[in-house]
Enzyme design. Sequence first.
Site, short mmCIF file in Angstrom:
data_model
loop_
_atom_site.label_atom_id
_atom_site.label_comp_id
_atom_site.label_asym_id
_atom_site.label_seq_id
_atom_site.Cartn_x
_atom_site.Cartn_y
_atom_site.Cartn_z
N GLY A 1 -62.42 13.56 8.53
CA GLY A 1 -63.18 15.21 8.27
C GLY A 1 -63.41 15.41 7.00
O GLY A 1 -64.29 16.16 6.54
N GLU B 1 -66.58 13.82 6.01
CA GLU B 1 -67.46 14.49 6.87
C GLU B 1 -68.07 15.87 6.38
O GLU B 1 -69.11 16.42 6.17
CB GLU B 1 -67.15 14.68 8.19
CG GLU B 1 -67.29 13.18 8.93
CD GLU B 1 -66.39 13.10 10.32
OE1 GLU B 1 -65.27 13.68 10.39
OE2 GLU B 1 -67.04 12.81 11.22
N GLU C 1 -60.93 6.77 10.54
CA GLU C 1 -60.42 7.15 11.94
C GLU C 1 -59.90 5.85 12.80
O GLU C 1 -59.02 6.03 13.74
CB GLU C 1 -61.50 8.23 12.82
CG GLU C 1 -61.60 9.39 11.89
CD GLU C 1 -62.36 9.45 10.97
OE1 GLU C 1 -62.81 8.45 10.17
OE2 GLU C 1 -63.09 10.63 10.64
N1 CAA Z 1 -53.38 15.39 8.85
C1 CAA Z 1 -52.36 15.61 9.03
N2 CAA Z 1 -51.40 15.72 7.84
C2 CAA Z 1 -51.95 14.68 6.87
C3 CAA Z 1 -53.19 14.26 6.86
C4 CAA Z 1 -53.80 14.48 7.90
N3 CAA Z 1 -54.88 13.81 8.05
N4 CAA Z 1 -53.53 13.47 5.75
C5 CAA Z 1 -52.14 13.48 5.07
N5 CAA Z 1 -51.30 14.33 5.57
C6 CAA Z 1 -49.88 14.84 5.27
C7 CAA Z 1 -48.88 13.66 5.49
O1 CAA Z 1 -48.69 13.33 6.99
C8 CAA Z 1 -48.03 14.05 4.51
O2 CAA Z 1 -47.01 14.98 5.10
P1 CAA Z 1 -45.53 15.03 5.01
O3 CAA Z 1 -45.25 14.97 3.68
O4 CAA Z 1 -44.94 15.98 5.97
O5 CAA Z 1 -45.16 13.59 5.78
C9 CAA Z 1 -48.62 14.58 3.43
O6 CAA Z 1 -50.08 14.98 3.95
C10 CAA Z 1 -48.82 13.65 2.49
O7 CAA Z 1 -49.61 12.63 2.60
P2 CAA Z 1 -48.89 11.05 2.63
O8 CAA Z 1 -47.49 11.12 2.08
O9 CAA Z 1 -49.49 10.12 3.61
O10 CAA Z 1 -49.73 10.49 1.12
P3 CAA Z 1 -50.00 9.11 0.46
O11 CAA Z 1 -50.48 9.31 -0.81
O12 CAA Z 1 -48.87 8.38 0.92
O13 CAA Z 1 -51.25 8.78 1.43
C11 CAA Z 1 -53.50 9.19 2.70
C12 CAA Z 1 -52.54 9.55 1.20
C13 CAA Z 1 -53.81 7.76 2.37
C14 CAA Z 1 -54.67 10.28 2.53
C15 CAA Z 1 -52.70 9.15 3.78
O14 CAA Z 1 -52.06 10.51 3.78
C16 CAA Z 1 -53.53 9.11 5.26
O15 CAA Z 1 -53.94 8.06 5.40
N6 CAA Z 1 -53.79 10.14 5.72
C17 CAA Z 1 -54.71 10.32 7.04
C18 CAA Z 1 -56.23 9.86 6.58
C19 CAA Z 1 -56.92 9.79 7.82
O16 CAA Z 1 -56.70 9.23 8.90
N7 CAA Z 1 -58.22 10.89 8.23
C20 CAA Z 1 -58.54 11.08 9.42
C21 CAA Z 1 -58.14 12.06 10.32
S1 CAA Z 1 -59.03 12.15 11.89
C22 CAA Z 1 -60.26 12.97 11.54
O17 CAA Z 1 -60.53 13.40 10.47
C23 CAA Z 1 -61.31 13.12 12.62
C24 CAA Z 1 -62.59 13.72 12.41
O18 CAA Z 1 -63.72 13.06 12.47
C25 CAA Z 1 -62.80 15.05 11.94
#
Ligand code: CAA
Length: 257
Positions: free
Chosen positions: A108, A111, A131
Site C-alpha cells: 500500500g 500504491e 503482498e
Molecule cells: N503492517 C503492520 N506492521 C508492519 C508492517 C505492515 N505492513 N510493516 C512493518 N510493520 C511493523 C513490524 O511488524 C514491526 O513491528 P514490531 O516491532 O511490533 O514487531 C515494525 O513495523 C518494524 O518492522 P520490522 O521489524 O519487520 O523491520 P525490518 O527492517 O526488519 O523489515 C520490512 C522491514 C521489510 C519493511 C518488513 O517490516 C516487512 O516486510 N513489512 C511488510 C511489508 C508488506 O508485506 N507490505 C504489504 C502489506 S499488504 C498491502 O499493502 C495490501 C495492499 O495492497 C494495500
Amino acid sequence: MSYIIINKEVAPFVTHIQINRPKELNALNLELMIELKDALLELENDDEVRAVVLSGNDRAFAAGADIKQMAGKSSIDMLITDQFKIWDQIKKFKKPLIAAVSGFALGGGCELAMLCDMIVASETAKFGQPEIKIGVIPGAGGTQRLTKALGKVKAMELILTGEFIDANQALDYGLVNHVVPVELYLSEAIKLASKITAMSPLACQLAKEAVNRSFETNLEEGLHFERKNFYLLFSSQDQKEGMSAFVEKRKPIFKGN
Ligand code: CAA
C-alpha cells in the site's frame, strides 16, 4: 494520537503532510487513511494551498497496509469495511500531490506513492509489491498502476516475486521523477511543488485532470477532454494574466480565478 502531521506553508502555497506511525514503519491502518483523506479534503478547499507534498520519514514512506489490522478478517469483513474506497477519494484530490519517498514504499505504500501525481525519491528508497509473500495480491491499485508505469513484464515480475527495486531502478523504469540524496528528498519535493505553485492553480487542476484521464480513456476521448479544459481556461483571469504578462514581457501573477 494523530497519524499525520500537517506542516502548513513549508513554502508559499505548499503544505507538507507527514505520515506519522514510525514504530510500525508507517503501516497504513484504516484510521490513518481516513485522517489523510480528511486532511486532503480540507486542503482542497483552502485557497492558500496550491500543492501538497506527502512524505513518511527517512526509514519508511509506508511499509504497506497494516497487516496486523487485516490478518484476522474475512472476505465479508473486507467487503463491508471496503477500506480502499478511501483511496478513490484521495485519487480525486484536485491539487498537485507530490510523494517524497525515502526508505520503504511497499505494498500500500508503493500504491499510495503511485496515487500521487509525482514521486521524488531518496537514494535509499525501495519500492515493491510484496503482498504475494503474505498470500494475497496488491489491493489498492498496484496491479494496474505499477503495470502502467513499468510495463507488463517488469510489473509481473515484481508482483509475482514480491522483490523490491531501488530508487535508481525506479528512475530507470519511469516510476519516479527524481532521485536525490536522503538529506534532500523532502526539500527537492517542496522545490518541485513550488515550481508548480507559481503557475495558475486552475490550469494545474485542469492539466492534472486531463493527464489522469489519459489512463482511463481512449485517445479520441482524451483529446476531446483536453480541448474542453483548454477552452474552459479562457474564462479565467489567470489566462488573461498569463498571456498579457507574456506580451508585456513581465512575470505573471496568478490568483486562481
Ligand atoms: N503492517 C503492520 N506492521 C508492519 C508492517 C505492515 N505492513 N510493516 C512493518 N510493520 C511493523 C513490524 O511488524 C514491526 O513491528 P514490531 O516491532 O511490533 O514487531 C515494525 O513495523 C518494524 O518492522 P520490522 O521489524 O519487520 O523491520 P525490518 O527492517 O526488519 O523489515 C520490512 C522491514 C521489510 C519493511 C518488513 O517490516 C516487512 O516486510 N513489512 C511488510 C511489508 C508488506 O508485506 N507490505 C504489504 C502489506 S499488504 C498491502 O499493502 C495490501 C495492499 O495492497 C494495500
